[in-house]
Design a protein around this motif. Sequence first.
Motif, PDB file in Angstrom:
ATOM      1  N   PRO A 166       0.797  -1.221   0.000  1.00  0.00           N
ATOM      2  CA  PRO A 166       0.000   0.000   0.000  1.00  0.00           C
ATOM      3  C   PRO A 166       0.835   1.279   0.000  1.00  0.00           C
ATOM      4  O   PRO A 166       0.321   2.344  -0.253  1.00  0.00           O
ATOM      5  CB  PRO A 166      -0.777  -0.114   1.304  1.00  0.00           C
ATOM      6  CG  PRO A 166       0.188  -0.805   2.204  1.00  0.00           C
ATOM      7  CD  PRO A 166       0.913  -1.804   1.322  1.00  0.00           C
ATOM      8  N   GLY A 167       2.114   1.184   0.302  1.00  0.00           N
ATOM      9  CA  GLY A 167       2.954   2.364   0.485  1.00  0.00           C
ATOM     10  C   GLY A 167       3.139   2.614   1.965  1.00  0.00           C
ATOM     11  O   GLY A 167       2.267   2.340   2.764  1.00  0.00           O
ATOM     12  N   GLY A 168       4.286   3.083   2.339  1.00  0.00           N
ATOM     13  CA  GLY A 168       4.607   3.289   3.746  1.00  0.00           C
ATOM     14  C   GLY A 168       5.870   2.532   4.085  1.00  0.00           C
ATOM     15  O   GLY A 168       6.456   1.847   3.250  1.00  0.00           O
ATOM     16  N   LEU A 169       6.300   2.649   5.322  1.00  0.00           N
ATOM     17  CA  LEU A 169       7.531   2.018   5.778  1.00  0.00           C
ATOM     18  C   LEU A 169       7.187   0.913   6.774  1.00  0.00           C
ATOM     19  O   LEU A 169       7.078   1.144   7.975  1.00  0.00           O
ATOM     20  CB  LEU A 169       8.455   3.065   6.406  1.00  0.00           C
ATOM     21  CG  LEU A 169       9.868   2.627   6.743  1.00  0.00           C
ATOM     22  CD1 LEU A 169      10.598   2.147   5.495  1.00  0.00           C
ATOM     23  CD2 LEU A 169      10.627   3.778   7.376  1.00  0.00           C
ATOM     24  N   GLU A 170       7.003  -0.305   6.248  1.00  0.00           N
ATOM     25  CA  GLU A 170       6.615  -1.451   7.074  1.00  0.00           C
ATOM     26  C   GLU A 170       7.755  -1.829   8.021  1.00  0.00           C
ATOM     27  O   GLU A 170       8.880  -1.987   7.599  1.00  0.00           O
ATOM     28  CB  GLU A 170       6.294  -2.671   6.201  1.00  0.00           C
ATOM     29  CG  GLU A 170       5.210  -2.455   5.190  1.00  0.00           C
ATOM     30  CD  GLU A 170       5.699  -1.833   3.896  1.00  0.00           C
ATOM     31  OE1 GLU A 170       4.855  -1.491   3.064  1.00  0.00           O
ATOM     32  OE2 GLU A 170       6.916  -1.675   3.705  1.00  0.00           O
ATOM     33  N   LYS A 171       7.430  -1.990   9.295  1.00  0.00           N
ATOM     34  CA  LYS A 171       8.432  -2.335  10.299  1.00  0.00           C
ATOM     35  C   LYS A 171       8.228  -3.723  10.898  1.00  0.00           C
ATOM     36  O   LYS A 171       9.187  -4.392  11.223  1.00  0.00           O
ATOM     37  CB  LYS A 171       8.429  -1.300  11.432  1.00  0.00           C
ATOM     38  CG  LYS A 171       9.021   0.018  11.045  1.00  0.00           C
ATOM     39  CD  LYS A 171      10.488  -0.154  10.752  1.00  0.00           C
ATOM     40  CE  LYS A 171      11.206   1.156  10.638  1.00  0.00           C
ATOM     41  NZ  LYS A 171      12.628   0.982  10.395  1.00  0.00           N
ATOM     42  N   ALA A 172       6.976  -4.121  11.085  1.00  0.00           N
ATOM     43  CA  ALA A 172       6.733  -5.396  11.767  1.00  0.00           C
ATOM     44  C   ALA A 172       5.437  -6.006  11.262  1.00  0.00           C
ATOM     45  O   ALA A 172       4.553  -5.308  10.774  1.00  0.00           O
ATOM     46  CB  ALA A 172       6.642  -5.182  13.276  1.00  0.00           C
ATOM     47  N   VAL A 173       5.340  -7.331  11.401  1.00  0.00           N
ATOM     48  CA  VAL A 173       4.119  -8.039  11.037  1.00  0.00           C
ATOM     49  C   VAL A 173       3.885  -9.159  12.041  1.00  0.00           C
ATOM     50  O   VAL A 173       4.827  -9.816  12.491  1.00  0.00           O
ATOM     51  CB  VAL A 173       4.167  -8.599   9.590  1.00  0.00           C
ATOM     52  CG1 VAL A 173       5.291  -9.601   9.417  1.00  0.00           C
ATOM     53  CG2 VAL A 173       2.826  -9.195   9.186  1.00  0.00           C
ATOM     54  N   ARG A 174       2.634  -9.353  12.413  1.00  0.00           N
ATOM     55  CA  ARG A 174       2.224 -10.483  13.245  1.00  0.00           C
ATOM     56  C   ARG A 174       0.951 -11.036  12.630  1.00  0.00           C
ATOM     57  O   ARG A 174       0.130 -10.289  12.091  1.00  0.00           O
ATOM     58  CB  ARG A 174       1.956 -10.068  14.698  1.00  0.00           C
ATOM     59  CG  ARG A 174       3.184  -9.605  15.441  1.00  0.00           C
ATOM     60  CD  ARG A 174       4.202 -10.732  15.622  1.00  0.00           C
ATOM     61  NE  ARG A 174       5.425 -10.253  16.203  1.00  0.00           N
ATOM     62  CZ  ARG A 174       6.518  -9.913  15.522  1.00  0.00           C
ATOM     63  NH1 ARG A 174       6.523  -9.968  14.204  1.00  0.00           N
ATOM     64  NH2 ARG A 174       7.592  -9.506  16.140  1.00  0.00           N
ATOM     65  N   ILE A 175       0.774 -12.329  12.757  1.00  0.00           N
ATOM     66  CA  ILE A 175      -0.382 -13.010  12.178  1.00  0.00           C
ATOM     67  C   ILE A 175      -1.247 -13.540  13.311  1.00  0.00           C
ATOM     68  O   ILE A 175      -0.746 -14.161  14.249  1.00  0.00           O
ATOM     69  CB  ILE A 175       0.062 -14.189  11.271  1.00  0.00           C
ATOM     70  CG1 ILE A 175       1.104 -13.727  10.259  1.00  0.00           C
ATOM     71  CG2 ILE A 175      -1.141 -14.828  10.599  1.00  0.00           C
ATOM     72  CD1 ILE A 175       0.675 -12.593   9.366  1.00  0.00           C
ATOM     73  N   TYR A 176      -2.529 -13.294  13.206  1.00  0.00           N
ATOM     74  CA  TYR A 176      -3.480 -13.858  14.163  1.00  0.00           C
ATOM     75  C   TYR A 176      -4.731 -14.238  13.392  1.00  0.00           C
ATOM     76  O   TYR A 176      -5.330 -13.393  12.711  1.00  0.00           O
ATOM     77  CB  TYR A 176      -3.804 -12.861  15.276  1.00  0.00           C
ATOM     78  CG  TYR A 176      -4.737 -13.431  16.307  1.00  0.00           C
ATOM     79  CD1 TYR A 176      -4.350 -14.507  17.100  1.00  0.00           C
ATOM     80  CD2 TYR A 176      -6.014 -12.918  16.462  1.00  0.00           C
ATOM     81  CE1 TYR A 176      -5.210 -15.046  18.041  1.00  0.00           C
ATOM     82  CE2 TYR A 176      -6.881 -13.444  17.398  1.00  0.00           C
ATOM     83  CZ  TYR A 176      -6.480 -14.512  18.189  1.00  0.00           C
ATOM     84  OH  TYR A 176      -7.339 -15.050  19.114  1.00  0.00           O
ATOM     85  N   GLN A 177      -5.097 -15.505  13.488  1.00  0.00           N
ATOM     86  CA  GLN A 177      -6.200 -16.069  12.729  1.00  0.00           C
ATOM     87  C   GLN A 177      -5.962 -15.797  11.245  1.00  0.00           C
ATOM     88  O   GLN A 177      -4.934 -16.191  10.739  1.00  0.00           O
ATOM     89  CB  GLN A 177      -7.536 -15.561  13.267  1.00  0.00           C
ATOM     90  CG  GLN A 177      -7.770 -16.033  14.692  1.00  0.00           C
ATOM     91  CD  GLN A 177      -9.039 -15.509  15.308  1.00  0.00           C
ATOM     92  OE1 GLN A 177      -9.686 -14.610  14.794  1.00  0.00           O
ATOM     93  NE2 GLN A 177      -9.397 -16.075  16.447  1.00  0.00           N
ATOM     94  N   ASN A 178      -6.860 -15.157  10.536  1.00  0.00           N
ATOM     95  CA  ASN A 178      -6.680 -14.906   9.102  1.00  0.00           C
ATOM     96  C   ASN A 178      -6.291 -13.460   8.804  1.00  0.00           C
ATOM     97  O   ASN A 178      -6.571 -12.946   7.724  1.00  0.00           O
ATOM     98  CB  ASN A 178      -7.965 -15.257   8.333  1.00  0.00           C
ATOM     99  CG  ASN A 178      -8.178 -16.749   8.280  1.00  0.00           C
ATOM    100  OD1 ASN A 178      -7.231 -17.512   8.124  1.00  0.00           O
ATOM    101  ND2 ASN A 178      -9.416 -17.173   8.424  1.00  0.00           N
TER     102      ASN A 178
END
Length: 156
Positions: free
Chosen positions: A97-109
């Motif tokens: 989408p644009g932006g500066l992604e720093k972290a990701v976590r997954i929960y359910q879907n």
Amino acid sequence: PSMVVHFGLVGALGLTYAIDIFSSGDFLWVSDLYNGIHAFDITAPAHPASLYRIFLAGAHDLAFDNNYLYATLEGNGMQIIDLSDPKNPLNSGLYKPGGLEKAVRIYQNFAYIAYAVDGLQIVDVTDKTALFHDPSWTYAETDAKSIELDPENNAL
């Protein structure tokens, strides 16, 4: 504790910048801001074997859920990699989408993605090849650099 082995990452012009690691079974993945994701076979921990490198510019934070590795790419989106066969990874989906992604976590879907300036976005990852984000699933009141999920209490 004692160190079992020290090994370096292969990088362009010798430059590497390891950010995050994830291990599962006999495999280890390392995100490298400059060179993507490095994969190793750690069956023999004292002698890790390099398997492959996935070239993803800006590879930063890693999360894993149900045979899928999720990687934020510091301004290049979030890549989903199918690790059903850990020795033969497949790119599944890209959210950019644009932006500066720093972290990701997954929960359910859902993937919860932290942005350095743009806050938090939630993406439906049910269909790994057709990711969906509703603009109302954005919390932009503050910047975010990391995320911690507490599945026991259904909370971020």
